[in-house]
Enzyme design. Sequence first.
Site, PDB file in Angstrom:
ATOM      1  N   TYR A 162       0.833  -1.218   0.000  1.00  0.00           N
ATOM      2  CA  TYR A 162       0.000   0.000   0.000  1.00  0.00           C
ATOM      3  C   TYR A 162       0.867   1.268   0.000  1.00  0.00           C
ATOM      4  O   TYR A 162       0.628   2.193  -0.771  1.00  0.00           O
ATOM      5  CB  TYR A 162      -0.914  -0.033   1.229  1.00  0.00           C
ATOM      6  CG  TYR A 162      -1.916   1.093   1.302  1.00  0.00           C
ATOM      7  CD1 TYR A 162      -3.051   1.096   0.502  1.00  0.00           C
ATOM      8  CD2 TYR A 162      -1.741   2.155   2.183  1.00  0.00           C
ATOM      9  CE1 TYR A 162      -3.981   2.132   0.580  1.00  0.00           C
ATOM     10  CE2 TYR A 162      -2.662   3.184   2.275  1.00  0.00           C
ATOM     11  CZ  TYR A 162      -3.778   3.168   1.465  1.00  0.00           C
ATOM     12  OH  TYR A 162      -4.691   4.197   1.541  1.00  0.00           O
ATOM     13  N   LYS A 166       1.097   4.133  -2.935  1.00  0.00           N
ATOM     14  CA  LYS A 166       0.764   5.548  -2.717  1.00  0.00           C
ATOM     15  C   LYS A 166       1.985   6.445  -2.943  1.00  0.00           C
ATOM     16  O   LYS A 166       1.852   7.573  -3.434  1.00  0.00           O
ATOM     17  CB  LYS A 166       0.187   5.755  -1.313  1.00  0.00           C
ATOM     18  CG  LYS A 166      -1.151   5.042  -1.098  1.00  0.00           C
ATOM     19  CD  LYS A 166      -2.237   5.555  -2.034  1.00  0.00           C
ATOM     20  CE  LYS A 166      -3.602   4.997  -1.717  1.00  0.00           C
ATOM     21  NZ  LYS A 166      -4.658   5.493  -2.595  1.00  0.00           N
TER      22      LYS A 166
HETATM   23  P1  NAI Z   1     -13.441   2.250   0.585  1.00  0.00           P
HETATM   24  O1  NAI Z   1     -12.921   0.856   0.646  1.00  0.00           O
HETATM   25  O2  NAI Z   1     -14.551   2.636   1.506  1.00  0.00           O
HETATM   26  O3  NAI Z   1     -13.883   2.610  -0.908  1.00  0.00           O
HETATM   27  C1  NAI Z   1     -13.088   2.277  -2.021  1.00  0.00           C
HETATM   28  C2  NAI Z   1     -13.981   2.132  -3.236  1.00  0.00           C
HETATM   29  O4  NAI Z   1     -13.135   1.745  -4.346  1.00  0.00           O
HETATM   30  C3  NAI Z   1     -15.028   1.024  -3.075  1.00  0.00           C
HETATM   31  O5  NAI Z   1     -16.304   1.485  -3.480  1.00  0.00           O
HETATM   32  C4  NAI Z   1     -14.527  -0.091  -3.987  1.00  0.00           C
HETATM   33  O6  NAI Z   1     -15.544  -0.892  -4.549  1.00  0.00           O
HETATM   34  C5  NAI Z   1     -13.780   0.706  -5.051  1.00  0.00           C
HETATM   35  N1  NAI Z   1     -12.787  -0.123  -5.750  1.00  0.00           N
HETATM   36  C6  NAI Z   1     -11.917  -0.996  -5.207  1.00  0.00           C
HETATM   37  N2  NAI Z   1     -11.223  -1.618  -6.173  1.00  0.00           N
HETATM   38  C7  NAI Z   1     -11.654  -1.118  -7.359  1.00  0.00           C
HETATM   39  C8  NAI Z   1     -11.314  -1.379  -8.720  1.00  0.00           C
HETATM   40  N3  NAI Z   1     -10.390  -2.290  -9.041  1.00  0.00           N
HETATM   41  N4  NAI Z   1     -11.969  -0.689  -9.687  1.00  0.00           N
HETATM   42  C9  NAI Z   1     -12.923   0.212  -9.363  1.00  0.00           C
HETATM   43  N5  NAI Z   1     -13.287   0.498  -8.097  1.00  0.00           N
HETATM   44  C10 NAI Z   1     -12.664  -0.173  -7.095  1.00  0.00           C
HETATM   45  O7  NAI Z   1     -12.143   3.188   0.796  1.00  0.00           O
HETATM   46  P2  NAI Z   1     -12.024   4.700   1.297  1.00  0.00           P
HETATM   47  O8  NAI Z   1     -11.638   4.688   2.738  1.00  0.00           O
HETATM   48  O9  NAI Z   1     -13.189   5.508   0.884  1.00  0.00           O
HETATM   49  O10 NAI Z   1     -10.712   5.165   0.482  1.00  0.00           O
HETATM   50  C11 NAI Z   1     -10.762   5.872  -0.727  1.00  0.00           C
HETATM   51  C12 NAI Z   1      -9.351   6.270  -1.117  1.00  0.00           C
HETATM   52  O11 NAI Z   1      -8.747   7.034  -0.056  1.00  0.00           O
HETATM   53  C13 NAI Z   1      -8.422   5.086  -1.361  1.00  0.00           C
HETATM   54  O12 NAI Z   1      -7.543   5.386  -2.436  1.00  0.00           O
HETATM   55  C14 NAI Z   1      -7.654   4.989  -0.074  1.00  0.00           C
HETATM   56  O13 NAI Z   1      -6.405   4.379  -0.248  1.00  0.00           O
HETATM   57  C15 NAI Z   1      -7.504   6.462   0.298  1.00  0.00           C
HETATM   58  N6  NAI Z   1      -7.242   6.700   1.702  1.00  0.00           N
HETATM   59  C16 NAI Z   1      -8.136   6.339   2.680  1.00  0.00           C
HETATM   60  C17 NAI Z   1      -7.852   6.608   4.003  1.00  0.00           C
HETATM   61  C18 NAI Z   1      -8.800   6.235   5.113  1.00  0.00           C
HETATM   62  O14 NAI Z   1      -8.435   6.447   6.293  1.00  0.00           O
HETATM   63  N7  NAI Z   1      -9.983   5.724   4.831  1.00  0.00           N
HETATM   64  C19 NAI Z   1      -6.590   7.267   4.411  1.00  0.00           C
HETATM   65  C20 NAI Z   1      -5.738   7.591   3.311  1.00  0.00           C
HETATM   66  C21 NAI Z   1      -6.058   7.331   2.017  1.00  0.00           C
END
Ligand code: NAI
Length: 254
Positions: A162, A166
Amino acid sequence: MSDLKGKVAIVTGAARGIGAAIAKKLAERGADIAVCDLKEEWCAETVAAVEAAGSKAVAVGVNVAVSAEVDACVKTVIEKLGKVDIMVNNAGITKDGLLMRMSDADWEAVLDVNLKGTFFFTRAVARPMMKNKAADGTQLGGSIINIASVVGIMGNAGQANYTASKGGVIALTKTTAKELGSRNIRCNAVAPGFIQSKMTDVLPEDVKKAYMDTIPLKRFGTADDIAKAVAWLAGDESSYVTGQILSVNGGMIG
Ligand code: NAI
C-alpha cells in the site's frame, strides 16, 4: 458555491466512502459526475445523491486495474456527458501484512488497483482533456486529482504494498503535472491522514488513541474534509497549483 457548473468529473471508487463524498461535493458545486466503481449497480446511492444536488450522473462499472475497461469507461463518459474536465483517481484497496510474509498476489493486487489504475485513467483522459478549448481557442485543459495517503509519504509497518503504491501515486502526480502542464492540465494529489471510515472504525481503541496523540487538531478526519480539498483542486480557485501533494491530515505530519 457553483464554481464547477458546466464541468464533467469522473470519480473512481465512488460507490461509497471518500469517493462517494467527493462525487457529492463536486455535484453540489455544479459538476456532472460519472460515478465509477467495480459494479454499476453499487453506484445507485451516489447517483441519487448527485441528482439530488441538481447535477447529471451516469454510473459506470469499471475495474480500474484493467486498461481496456478504463478506456471503454472514458469513451462512455464522453458519449453520455460530452467531455471530461476533472478526473479523481480515488479507487483504492489494502491487503496488509508484514513484508517478509507478503504474497506476490497481495503485492500485485494493491499495486494494480492503486497505482496502475491511476496511470490507466490518467493516460485515458489526457487526450480528451487536451481537446477542451474555449470558443477563442484558449486551452481549458483539466484537473486530475489523485488520492494518495499520509503513509505514502512516511511509510507504515505492515503496508509495504500500500505505501509503495501511494508513494508511486505521488511520483506519478508530479510527472503528470510536468508532462501535461503545457496543455493547462493540472495534476495534484490529496494525501489523507486518518479518516473515519468503515476500515478505521474497527481498529482497537489503543491503536486509535496512539494515532490521536499524533494529530494536533485532535480529531480524526472525515470524508467531507477530503472532498472539500478535492473540490478546491478541481476548480479555478487553484488555477496556478500543479504537481503538489496536499496533506489533509489534521497536522499529523508537516
Ligand atoms: P473504501 O474501501 O470505503 O472505498 C473504495 C472504493 O473503491 C469502493 O467502493 C470499492 O468498490 C472501489 N474499488 C476498489 N477496487 C476497485 C477497482 N479495481 N476498480 C474500481 N473500483 C474499485 O475506501 P475509502 O476509505 O473511501 O478510500 C478511498 C481512497 O482514499 C483510497 O484510495 C484509499 O487508499 C484512500 N485513503 C483512505 C484513508 C482512510 O483512512 N480511509 C486514508 C488515506 C487514504
